[in-house]
Design an enzyme around this catalytic site. Structure first.
Site, PDB file in Angstrom:
ATOM      1  N   CYS A 154     105.433 145.135  45.777  1.00  0.00           N
ATOM      2  CA  CYS A 154     105.395 144.697  44.676  1.00  0.00           C
ATOM      3  C   CYS A 154     104.249 145.020  43.928  1.00  0.00           C
ATOM      4  O   CYS A 154     103.437 144.445  44.270  1.00  0.00           O
ATOM      5  CB  CYS A 154     105.738 143.265  44.858  1.00  0.00           C
ATOM      6  SG  CYS A 154     105.611 142.061  43.048  1.00  0.00           S
ATOM      7  N   CYS A 196     106.635 106.416   4.086  1.00  0.00           N
ATOM      8  CA  CYS A 196     107.842 106.173   4.507  1.00  0.00           C
ATOM      9  C   CYS A 196     108.695 107.211   3.790  1.00  0.00           C
ATOM     10  O   CYS A 196     108.546 107.798   2.660  1.00  0.00           O
ATOM     11  CB  CYS A 196     108.320 104.779   4.717  1.00  0.00           C
ATOM     12  SG  CYS A 196     108.834 104.143   3.115  1.00  0.00           S
ATOM     13  N   CYS A 252     108.973 106.212   0.503  1.00  0.00           N
ATOM     14  CA  CYS A 252     107.672 106.560  -0.482  1.00  0.00           C
ATOM     15  C   CYS A 252     108.055 108.018  -0.950  1.00  0.00           C
ATOM     16  O   CYS A 252     107.610 108.487  -2.147  1.00  0.00           O
ATOM     17  CB  CYS A 252     106.677 106.717   0.300  1.00  0.00           C
ATOM     18  SG  CYS A 252     105.972 104.974   0.737  1.00  0.00           S
TER      19      CYS A 252
END
Length: 543
Positions: free
Chosen positions: A84, A450, A453
């Site tokens: 590997c 929110c 808003c």
């Protein structure tokens, strides 16, 4: 250059380095034999190089003779000689330079081989542990941290027995049923122990074959854990079990082994009154532990972040946004580890919804919340999903960690803001115009803006998504058939933005609270992501 010509050039380049073409593999790769010589080394080791004829994959390099002076276990070298030298996926091969790329791989393999021969990279054995620990698969579905004896379910898959360790038999049984596995009444004596040491194979006497080998190995890692393992093995012997399964929890991975008791030998030894510890000679079998617990499944792709596990979340609206969003939330852990995901929608899935909905034709005329909950339970049997097929204004949602409005309906969004004020965190997700943009707003405290808003601000031309007025495009015929057209990709964009902000929320990131993703490239973004203040005209925030 043709593929055949490229292969010929590569083979010729390898020939100049002492390699000879010897044939093809069963899967059509070209085989070359030569010597792999580390830098500054006098001689190399016989090896085989296998070349992908398309040059998309890394060359396979295998030592034909493993040097006898090497230990039994070394990093990056398999028992069959396979080397590997590069992790798959870490590099991209240039298919238009096959000669240069193939020779570079050979050079890299020679460097790694040289480091192995010098005894370097030993620490890599810990990272590669599972490459040296092959065995029968055992699946672990445990959410708790309890040690000691555990429940083990034996199930059959295509006639083969499989082991499932669990701390909740009902949850695990549901998972097995979803796989079509047959649960038996058999079990295996199982113990769970914990260690603070990372496992790595010994460079000698590997792999372990007896309890004595296991204990000697564990002594080099964690003597305290070694004692616990030995105690559990002897406990299983006293219980007259045929075998015992030991699962070891280490800091980064879980591994285990099975001990097979030789009952006939034990009886003979007891007749001879042999008082020596007979467990050392018992045979062991490495076990490959595979985690299937919900915490792991969610955490796997977000290792350094919190997931939604353990949170109580409600999604209002299981339509074009909410369906995709709830799917993403479950993949992030919603409804697991004691948490709950509640889906609220009184509407049914109609033919005109299918083109941009997470659900499909088999759910036609079904309630969206119930059908979505059923689909999510199919995908995540361990999750707790509750469906409320009612108008949210009549629903009892209980105490929530987060409320998500995915309806896209302004008036209902305003009602939710007023009915679920802070400290309940609320996330609103919606699509603007005919898929012009997708937006989301998070409110976590009373001083935040929110959804109502934002409505007031938009009327004054503030915090809008695009500089021009939103296109007003409707399709369909007649009052009841009109709808805003946009493809499913827009719904997925909105759901993705909602999922992103939900994960930010659970990780304590609340800003920017208002986020916009422009979809229509013909438009110009008017408001960058920001934290809008409460609006002075909002009746909900100024009452």
């Amino acid at each position: 250059m043709s593929s055949a010509a490229a292969v010929a050039d590569v083979i010729e380049a390898f020939k100049q380095r002492g390699f000879e073409f010897v044939g093809k593999t069963d899967d059509g790769w070209f085989r070359l034999h030569g010597r792999l010589t580390p830098p500054q080394a006098d001689k190399g080791c016989p090896c085989e190089v296998q070349l992908d004829p398309t040059f998309f994959n890394l060359p396979r390099i295998r030592l034909l003779e493993i040097p006898p002076e090497l230990p039994a276990a070394v990093p990056h070298l398999g028992a069959d000689g396979g080397l590997c030298y590069l992790a798959k996926g870490t590099v991209v091969l240039d298919i238009y330079d096959p000669v240069g790329q193939s020779l570079a791989c050979l050079q890299r393999a020679a460097v790694v081989f040289g480091q192995i021969m010098q005894g370097e990279m030993i620490e890599d054995l810990a990272e590669e542990f599972f490459a040296y620990w092959h065995g029968w698969h055992c699946f672990v579905d445990m959410q708790g941290e309890d040690l000691g004896r555990q429940n083990c379910i034996v199930a059959h898959a295509n006639g083969c027995p499989l082991w499932f360790i669990t701390d909740n038999e009902d949850r695990t049984t549901e998972k097995l049923k979803s796989l079509g596995y047959q649960v038996t009444d058999r079990t295996v004596l199982t113990y769970r122990v914990k260690t603070g040491a990372q496992p790595r194979p010994l460079t000698s006497n590997w792999p372990p074959e007896t309890v004595g080998d296991i204990l000697a190995w564990q002594s080099t890692l964690d003597p305290r854990c070694r004692r616990k393992i030995h105690e559990r093995i002897k406990e299983g012997e006293r219980k007259k079990a045929n075998g015992v399964l030991i699962v070891i929890e280490s800091p980064l991975m879980t591994y285990g082994f099975a001990v097979l008791y030789d009952r006939q030998s034990l009886v003979q030894k007891s007749k001879l009154i042999d008082r020596r510890d007979s467990s050392y000679g018992l045979k062991v079998m490495p076990i490959s532990v595979v985690r299937i617990d919900d915490r792991y499944l969610a955490q796997r792709n977000m290792p350094n972040s919190k997931t939604l596990a353990g949170k109580n979340i409600a999604v209002v609206g299981c339509g074009t946004i909410g369906g995709y969003l709830s799917d993403m939330l479950v993949k992030a852990g919603a409804g697991t580890c004691g948490g709950k995901l509640t889906l609220v929608d009184f509407d049914c899935l109609l033919p005109q919804n299918i083109g941009r909905h997470r659900l499909g034709f088999p759910d036609l005329l079904s309630n969206k919340a119930e059908a979505m909950a059923k689909e999510l339970k199919r995908l995540a049997p361990g999750a707790e999903i509750r469906a409320l097929p009612v108008d949210v204004r009549h629903a009892q949602l209980g105490e929530l960690d987060l409320l998500i409005d995915a309806t896209g309906e302004e008036s209902l969004g305003h009602w939710l803001c007023g009915h679920y004020p802070p400290p309940t965190p609320m996330l609103s997700v919606w699509i603007e115009g005919p898929g012009t943009a997708v937006r989301a707003l998070l409110r976590t405290k009373a001083s935040d803006a929110c959804y109502r808003c934002l409505w007031h601000s938009n009327r004054r031309g503030e915090f809008r998504s695009i500089t021009d007025p939103l296109p007003a495009i409707l399709a369909g015929h007649g009052c009841e058939g009109l709808y805003v057209p946009f493809p499913a990709s827009v719904s997925v964009h909105a759901a993705s933005l909602g999922a992103e902000m939900t994960l930010d929320w659970v990780n304590g990131v609340y800003t920017p609270a208002l986020r916009t993703r422009l979809i229509d490239r013909a438009q110009q973004l008017a408001t960058p992501d920001c934290d809008p203040p409460r609006d002075r005209e909002c009746p909900l925030c100024n009452s």
